[in-house]
Design an enzyme around this catalytic site. Structure first.
Site, PDB file in Angstrom:
ATOM      1  N   HIS A   1      13.246   0.201 -23.919  1.00  0.00           N
ATOM      2  CA  HIS A   1      14.858   0.613 -23.919  1.00  0.00           C
ATOM      3  C   HIS A   1      15.699  -0.069 -22.885  1.00  0.00           C
ATOM      4  CE1 HIS A   1      14.549   4.340 -26.817  1.00  0.00           C
ATOM      5  NE2 HIS A   1      13.353   4.233 -26.366  1.00  0.00           N
TER       6      HIS A   1
ATOM      7  N   LYS B   1      29.210   8.515 -20.702  1.00  0.00           N
ATOM      8  CA  LYS B   1      27.796   8.001 -20.803  1.00  0.00           C
ATOM      9  C   LYS B   1      27.380   8.021 -19.156  1.00  0.00           C
ATOM     10  CE  LYS B   1      29.275   4.276 -22.625  1.00  0.00           C
ATOM     11  NZ  LYS B   1      28.163   3.920 -23.838  1.00  0.00           N
ATOM     12  N   ARG B   2      26.075   7.825 -19.081  1.00  0.00           N
ATOM     13  CA  ARG B   2      25.393   7.613 -17.678  1.00  0.00           C
ATOM     14  C   ARG B   2      26.220   6.884 -16.988  1.00  0.00           C
ATOM     15  NH1 ARG B   2      21.133   4.566 -16.009  1.00  0.00           N
ATOM     16  NH2 ARG B   2      20.732   4.172 -18.151  1.00  0.00           N
TER      17      ARG B   2
ATOM     18  N   LYS C   1      27.144  -0.416 -16.982  1.00  0.00           N
ATOM     19  CA  LYS C   1      27.978   0.367 -18.053  1.00  0.00           C
ATOM     20  C   LYS C   1      29.301   0.137 -17.813  1.00  0.00           C
ATOM     21  CE  LYS C   1      24.478   3.676 -19.446  1.00  0.00           C
ATOM     22  NZ  LYS C   1      24.172   3.375 -20.675  1.00  0.00           N
TER      23      LYS C   1
ATOM     24  N   THR D   1      23.987   4.780 -28.032  1.00  0.00           N
ATOM     25  CA  THR D   1      24.035   5.547 -29.665  1.00  0.00           C
ATOM     26  C   THR D   1      25.469   6.330 -29.381  1.00  0.00           C
ATOM     27  OG1 THR D   1      22.985   7.287 -28.531  1.00  0.00           O
ATOM     28  CG2 THR D   1      21.668   6.018 -29.966  1.00  0.00           C
TER      29      THR D   1
ATOM     30  N   LYS E   1      28.172   7.748 -32.461  1.00  0.00           N
ATOM     31  CA  LYS E   1      28.525   8.813 -32.674  1.00  0.00           C
ATOM     32  C   LYS E   1      30.221   8.848 -32.974  1.00  0.00           C
ATOM     33  CE  LYS E   1      24.464  10.542 -29.986  1.00  0.00           C
ATOM     34  NZ  LYS E   1      24.016  10.594 -28.755  1.00  0.00           N
TER      35      LYS E   1
END
Length: 834
Positions: free
Chosen positions: A381, A572-573, A578, A679, A683
């Site tokens: 991952h 998100k985290r 990110k 993901t 969504k």
């Protein structure tokens, strides 16, 4: 549930209430069940029942339906003895069970009607369910989506994990900063779990190994070990529109002795329960802080604890059906079980299976290793070497002495094989060794997983290709057919049918049902993107979802936002790669442009959400900066409703079910080549948001599916990122050559957003300007700002925005977890649908 809780049913009311049950024959089965559980499970009447009682009653009623199918499923598996898939994951973010189970079983409307008849509502009942705190982020939610698809597709499967007493943490924001609070999700019990005292296993730690010659064979015995008991708790996983209900089995740590009466009698009460407290710490909390030696040891304990219990359970189930008369009979094992390792956390399973087969069941090493290689598969991952788990040999050998020996033997045989096939390449041996001798001798868990598995997969096309060319390039050279791709997916049951009932109803009216099980049917929406009336209805659904989200934002933060503004969402985290920080730079840029009097800018509400790991200081600083910027922007009268900034606290599955449907713009802006898949991008698109993102992770495949005109792509590509770094990237070049960027960074660095502490964000500025800007925010800034301008202009044309959003929904078929699980089942597990 405890019948003695507050406001029990008065004894003088029991007989009349029971008599009333007999005089209402016209009640539907669900209404009758609600009435029965109100009396017999909660010991209440409608007059004395609390909101929590109504949740309990609703959950018990739905659970009855689930259990009936669960029993049938278990009987079918026992009768047919199919090959089974066992999914080992340290995280399962399953979310609320009540509404999901009612929808999957097709009884939600009847349940809602029954509660209304009794003077209550399903909505109020659902709100009282605690999210099961069994995960942190995408890894755990992906595992939950996979379980849903396995059950819906009638695939014999069991998930295995840990029954954490406390989850990651509940996040609150105080003075702009993240505060971690215990997430006591089991405070009121868990109606959906069933304790299995008969499924308990002893788990060993510490001790030492004896090697004894027995019958001319050198056998190993792990002795003088401390023991912990793993006890199983089962939760049902109901499929959608099917009789199949699979199981999620979670392990809880129990002491071998509950109590030391000698110490208690001596008055040493703390010592009397010391062993129990220390033992049960293993399943106390998800991801204990590993900044200390004890924290690292606890993490490794957790991983071995759940893996050992799971593999013992898998073998027990196999041996309960198949009698092993001779060692050769064990050849049946890989024909009946497949084990998927979800990331490196359960990678110790490779060594544990060898321990069970060789030391416990006394198979020969070579024969056992041949079985192991046919059983395990591993999902990677991450592309980041620092995120791949390693453990010091010293810690590993102390905690799991026999398993360290096994890993050394696996490594010796593997390196011997490599040296024979690639003679003279000492550097290759060093790079692929399971034991890293260059970093103070550490066990590389990803290498163990690769060597011990028959298939290794990435989770998006780009990610899998990069695994072959970067992180696992050497293994791809050694095993040219072992690495493959299985792009991630999401379950449409949770992320459309449950999260967005308004859009689900609109789609059903337009094209009929069936898309919940076959997302390919959404392609029928394509011509409707050009239908003005459908676009109008689609916008009405989106507005209603935004109004719902706006109400939640006001409830949680006190901030009033305009549902007619562009809802720009990044949830998100919180992590540097990110690039929530890049989003903040855009927010400040917009703020400056509005303050400067620029006209015709699209009103925008920028929404952030996500948790920072407790020990990740820089991520916490980013959260604080977001909140400081929000405070300034939201309270500046010159800005008004042109721009609002929100940090949505305690982002979890239930929050996501409101945030995704309410999003207009999906922020997927990680540095190209860093995000494995993502993901959240899937969504949001499924719920009618347009994506702004880099060509990273699954964004690449989303772009291919929805079309270049229906997504906003910016920034450097993965090869360009590598080339930019190779050329000697200097972020100060961008800082000095872009006045808008320089103004933004100077405002942050000078304390404009932190007047009480001018140098609060100096570390952020240093990271960007002086420490190399590792994730290339400044290199991508101009492209991001220009693309965001395109977003704003398009949003002003609501007809065209709606058309593109509808096309995103229509083209999401590839990103169903049903497709993902189908590929795993057919290409990796060789497991058939019953």
């Amino acid at each position: 549930m405890n019948p003695t809780k507050s406001n029990p049913l008065p004894t003088d009311k029991i007989a009349p209430a029971m008599a009333n049950l007999k005089t209402t024959p016209k009640l539907t089965p669900v209404k009758q069940a609600l009435q029965n559980h109100l009396i017999f499970s909660s010991f209440k009447t409608s007059a004395t029942a609390t909101n929590r009682d109504w949740y309990d009653v609703s959950a018990y009623t739905v659970r009855d339906h689930v259990v009936a199918r669960w029993v049938k499923t278990a009987d079918a598996y026992a009768e047919q003895d199919p090959k089974r898939l066992y999914y080992l994951s340290l995280e399962f973010l399953i979310g609320r069970m009540l509404s999901n189970a009612a929808l999957n079983l097709g009884i939600q409307d009847e349940l809602s009607d029954g509660l209304t008849t009794l003077g209550h509502s399903l909505e109020r009942a659902v709100e009282l369910e605690q999210d099961a705190a069994l995960g942190n982020g995408g890894l755990g939610r992906l595992a939950a989506c996979f379980l849903d698809s396995m059950a819906t597709m009638n695939i014999p499967a069991t998930g295995y994990g840990i029954r954490y007493e406390f989850g990651m943490f509940k996040q609150s924001i105080e003075h702009g900063q993240q505060v971690e609070n215990p997430d006591n999700w089991l405070r009121y019990g868990n109606i959906w779990e069933f304790q299995r005292p008969e499924a308990t296993y002893n788990i060993k730690f510490y001790g030492h190994v004896l090697h004894v010659l027995e019958h001319n064979v050198m056998n190993s015995h792990w002795v003088d070990a401390e023991q912990v008991v793993a006890m199983a708790y089962d939760m049902p996983v109901p499929g959608y529109g099917t009789e199949t209900v699979n199981s999620l089995r979670l392990w809880s740590a129990k002491a071998t002795r509950e109590f030391d009466l000698r110490h208690f009698n001596d008055g040493n009460y703390e010592r009397a329960v010391e062993e129990r407290v220390e033992t049960e710490t293993i399943s106390k909390v998800l991801y204990p802080n590993d900044a200390s030696a004890s924290g690292r040891e606890l993490r490794l304990k957790q991983q071995y604890f759940f893996v050992s219990a799971s593999i013992q359970d898998i073998l027990r189930r196999f041996l309960s059906v198949h009698t092993m008369h001779t060692p050769a009979d064990w050849a049946l094992l890989p024909e009946k079980i497949a084990i998927q390792l979800n990331d490196t956390h359960p990678a110790i399973g490779v060594a544990e299976m060898m321990y069970q087969l060789v030391d416990v069941h006394r198979l020969s090493w070579d024969f056992a290793w041949g079985l192991v290689n046919k059983i395990f598969a591993y999902t990677n991952h991450t592309l980041m070497p620092e995120a791949l788990e390693t453990w010091s040999v010293e810690l590993f050998g102390s905690l799991l002495p026999r398993h360290l020996e096994i890993i050394y033997e696996i490594n010796w045989q593997f390196l011997s094989w490599v040296s024979r096939n690639f003679p003279g390449d000492a550097d290759l041996l060093r790079r692929v060794s399971i034991i890293d001798e260059t970093q103070g001798r550490r066990v590389r868990m990803a290498h163990l997983a690769v060597v011990g598995s028959h298939t290794v997969n990435g989770v998006a096309a780009l990610h899998s290709e990069l695994l072959k060319t970067t992180l696992f390039a050497d293994f791809h050279k050694i095993y040219p057919n072992k690495l493959t791709n299985v792009t991630n997916g999401i379950t449409p049951r949770r992320w459309l049918n449950q999260a967005n009932p308004l859009l689900t109803a609109l789609i059903s009216k337009a094209i009929g049902d069936g898309f919940q099980q076959d997302l390919a049917k959404l392609v029928k929406l394509t011509p409707l993107a050009d239908d003005k009336d459908f676009r109008k209805a689609f916008r009405a659904v989106k507005l209603a979802n935004k109004q719902r989200l706006a109400a939640k934002i006001h409830s949680h933060t006190g901030i009033l936002v305009n549902p007619n503004s562009l809802f720009d969402v990044q949830i998100k985290r919180i992590h540097e790669y990110k690039r929530q920080l890049l989003n903040v730079l855009h927010v400040i840029t917009l703020y400056n442009r509005i303050r400067a009097g620029e006209q015709n800018l699209t009103p925008r509400t920028v929404i952030f959400g996500g948790k920072a790991a407790p020990g990740y200081w820089m991520a916490k600083q980013i959260i604080r900066l977001i909140n400081d910027v929000a405070h300034v922007v939201n309270n500046d009268p010159a800005i008004g409703e042109q721009l609002k900034v929100v940090f949505y606290p305690n982002y979890d599955v239930s929050s996501a079910e409101i945030l995704f449907p309410g999003s207009d713009l999906s922020e997927q802006i990680s540095t190209a080549g860093t995000e494995a898949s993502g993901t959240g991008n899937m969504k949001m698109a499924l719920n009618g948001a347009l994506t702004i993102g880099t060509l990273d992770g699954a964004n690449v495949e989303i772009k291919e599916e929805v079309g270049d005109d229906n997504i906003f792509i910016f920034g450097l590509t993965t090869p360009q990122v590598a080339q930019t770094k190779a050329n000697g990237y200097n972020p100060r070049d961008y800082y000095y050559n872009n006045p808008g960027l320089k103004q933004v960074l100077d405002m942050i660095g000078s304390g404009f957003f932190s007047p009480d502490e001018h140098n609060r964000y100096q570390a952020i500025i240093d990271n960007l300007l002086n420490n190399g800007d590792n994730y290339l925010l400044l290199a991508d800034y101009a492209s991001y700002i220009a693309t965001q301008d395109e977003v704003g202009k398009l949003y002003q044309n609501q007809e065209e925005w709606s058309r593109r959003a509808i096309l995103n929904v229509a083209r999401m078929a590839k990103f169903s977890s049903d497709r993902t699980i189908g590929e795993y089942a057919n290409n990796i597990w060789n497991v058939k649908s019953l």
